[in-house]
Design a protein around this motif. Sequence first.
Motif, PDB file in Angstrom:
ATOM      1  N   LEU A  79       0.827  -1.202   0.000  1.00 15.17           N
ATOM      2  CA  LEU A  79       0.000   0.000   0.000  1.00 15.17           C
ATOM      3  C   LEU A  79       0.866   1.260   0.000  1.00 15.17           C
ATOM      4  O   LEU A  79       0.555   2.238  -0.690  1.00 15.17           O
ATOM      5  CB  LEU A  79      -0.933  -0.007   1.204  1.00 15.17           C
ATOM      6  N   ASP A  80       1.946   1.228   0.768  1.00 13.06           N
ATOM      7  CA  ASP A  80       2.849   2.384   0.792  1.00 13.06           C
ATOM      8  C   ASP A  80       3.501   2.613  -0.561  1.00 13.06           C
ATOM      9  O   ASP A  80       3.813   3.756  -0.932  1.00 13.06           O
ATOM     10  CB  ASP A  80       3.933   2.193   1.861  1.00 13.06           C
ATOM     11  N   ALA A  81       3.699   1.525  -1.310  1.00 10.82           N
ATOM     12  CA  ALA A  81       4.308   1.640  -2.634  1.00 10.82           C
ATOM     13  C   ALA A  81       3.305   2.075  -3.701  1.00 10.82           C
ATOM     14  O   ALA A  81       3.688   2.315  -4.849  1.00 10.82           O
ATOM     15  CB  ALA A  81       4.937   0.308  -3.026  1.00 10.82           C
ATOM     16  N   GLY A  82       2.020   2.172  -3.331  1.00 13.57           N
ATOM     17  CA  GLY A  82       1.010   2.606  -4.296  1.00 13.57           C
ATOM     18  C   GLY A  82       0.689   1.568  -5.359  1.00 13.57           C
ATOM     19  O   GLY A  82       0.375   1.934  -6.508  1.00 13.57           O
ATOM     20  N   VAL A  83       0.767   0.303  -4.985  1.00 12.11           N
ATOM     21  CA  VAL A  83       0.447  -0.754  -5.953  1.00 12.11           C
ATOM     22  C   VAL A  83      -0.966  -0.524  -6.499  1.00 12.11           C
ATOM     23  O   VAL A  83      -1.905  -0.320  -5.730  1.00 12.11           O
ATOM     24  CB  VAL A  83       0.542  -2.133  -5.278  1.00 12.11           C
ATOM     25  N   PRO A  84      -1.143  -0.528  -7.815  1.00 10.28           N
ATOM     26  CA  PRO A  84      -2.476  -0.262  -8.373  1.00 10.28           C
ATOM     27  C   PRO A  84      -3.461  -1.389  -8.079  1.00 10.28           C
ATOM     28  O   PRO A  84      -3.104  -2.556  -8.154  1.00 10.28           O
ATOM     29  CB  PRO A  84      -2.215  -0.133  -9.871  1.00 10.28           C
ATOM     30  N   VAL A  85      -4.670  -1.002  -7.747  1.00 14.12           N
ATOM     31  CA  VAL A  85      -5.752  -1.957  -7.546  1.00 14.12           C
ATOM     32  C   VAL A  85      -6.645  -1.981  -8.774  1.00 14.12           C
ATOM     33  O   VAL A  85      -7.021  -3.034  -9.268  1.00 14.12           O
ATOM     34  CB  VAL A  85      -6.565  -1.621  -6.278  1.00 14.12           C
ATOM     35  N   HIS A  86      -6.952  -0.810  -9.286  1.00 16.46           N
ATOM     36  CA  HIS A  86      -7.851  -0.716 -10.440  1.00 16.46           C
ATOM     37  C   HIS A  86      -7.065  -0.371 -11.706  1.00 16.46           C
ATOM     38  O   HIS A  86      -6.896   0.793 -12.063  1.00 16.46           O
ATOM     39  CB  HIS A  86      -8.938   0.327 -10.182  1.00 16.46           C
TER      40      HIS A  86
END
Length: 534
Positions: A79-86
């Motif tokens: 989450l801290d790395a900003g992994v894309p979900v959408h």
Amino acid sequence: MTDASHSQADETQLAEPHLGAVLASAGLDAEYVRAEGNTLYQRAEDGREIPVLDYAGGYGSLMWGHNHPTIVAYAKELLDAGVPVHSQFSLHPEAAELALALSRIVRRESGYDEPYFAVFANTGAEANEAAVKHAEMDRVIRLGALLAAVDDGLTEAREAVRDGSAIIPDEVFARVGMGSRVSDTAALNELVHHITTHNAAQAGRPPVFLTPEGSFHGKLVSTVQLTHNEGYRNPFKALAAQARFVPLGQPGALRKIADEERAQLLGLEVVDGLVRLTEHEAPVVCAFVLEPIQGEGGIREMPREFVEEIHEVCAELGAPVIVDEIQSGMGRTGDFLAGTRLGLRGDYYTLAKSLGGGLAKISVLMVRSSRYQGQFELIHSSTFAKDGFSNRIALKVLELLEADDGAAYRRAAELGDRLLAMLGSVRDDYPDVVKDVRGRGLLLGLEFHDQSGAPAAPVAEAARAGLFGYLVAGHLLRGHRLRTFPTASAPDTLRFEPSLLLSDDEISWLETALRDTCDIIRGGYQRPLALPGA
């Protein structure tokens, strides 16, 4: 306070209020504020945390317990790395990596050399829904190919009769009930019409799924039809493909049902100047769907002899075997797949629950490559499936399971043996109360005898109403701070699905609670079960 706030404060409970009332009536209306390992915490009125030992384990979702520190730390990192979900309709390398890892493990356990393709979803019911849809798509494609081949044969016969290179023997007319005919074009046209009418009726038969009695495969439109419990299924019976439920412990019952569902297409072929009638089995049975160990059906393992019969009959029908490992898989029974020790080999597998490590909502359908229809990917999708966060969490879970040459599997088997031995000792000491204990690894059940004639009136009344298991679960929660539930379709059976973090003290905690409960049911203690108002 705003008008909106006043309105909200005046409203009654709107989030499933009927379910809330049912929970309250059984003493199961608990609110939890924190969770770790095998423990959930309630908040007391003075602010203290009250620990509750969780043997329900998210219905099998918590192989690594609540909020496992390694998985939580990795989730925070993602989450801290900003992994894309959408990022739908794009490439997902982590999904490809997860599919490859799952395929390797499933191949190892199933014994098949072929790879398994992956279709991702969010929940177990969705994975099973995808399996049902894929199996039906595959059946329709196979049926279409068969009809095309039959039509080619009819065309060949028609041309051969018309040009005089073949004749139709009387026996062909007789076999379709047409009596004697002169072999000419008019007779051929009538014969072809008879055959095409017959074939249309047979090809138009709705698909049928076969599944054992006691099965539970979800509550979506299609999967609920594969769930044996009539209370879940009957209100929606007209909405989707129907299932035939096969009784367990009756050798030959599966073959009898399969024979009743057979359909034959007729065709023509030309052999040595004669038109011959051919028969072709049309695929009506879409698939056989089963759990190696039935979860909601009372923690019941499939007999090996039944598994062998499933393989034989499905091979004859050309129908795939769909193995639902949603509750039993992911190492819970001491192997990655519970079907491994039964010799069960699936064309399809569905996995979910512990695949998400207790944090992510992820499931997957695995399809053997020779059965896979690639175009399925273009007509089936899910908004939240195959996201980068969930796939990476699942990869971490597989890494933990496979570490140290599968130490987690050995740990599950060892803990399961200790827990089963304890449950067995309770059964042996209370044979009039406990009917059976069963299961494997960390998927175990304890079945009570029918208590409709129990000395305590509340116990007998609950048993007659089919609520005995919930009464016991409420007592365990309120009297012993221990959480478990009965299985959905066998409410006299309690489930025990703890995590790999289970300790000897937690096994002893459960034993004390069960012995106290059995004493009360037997009438040895002159006090009621601990329930609301008791």
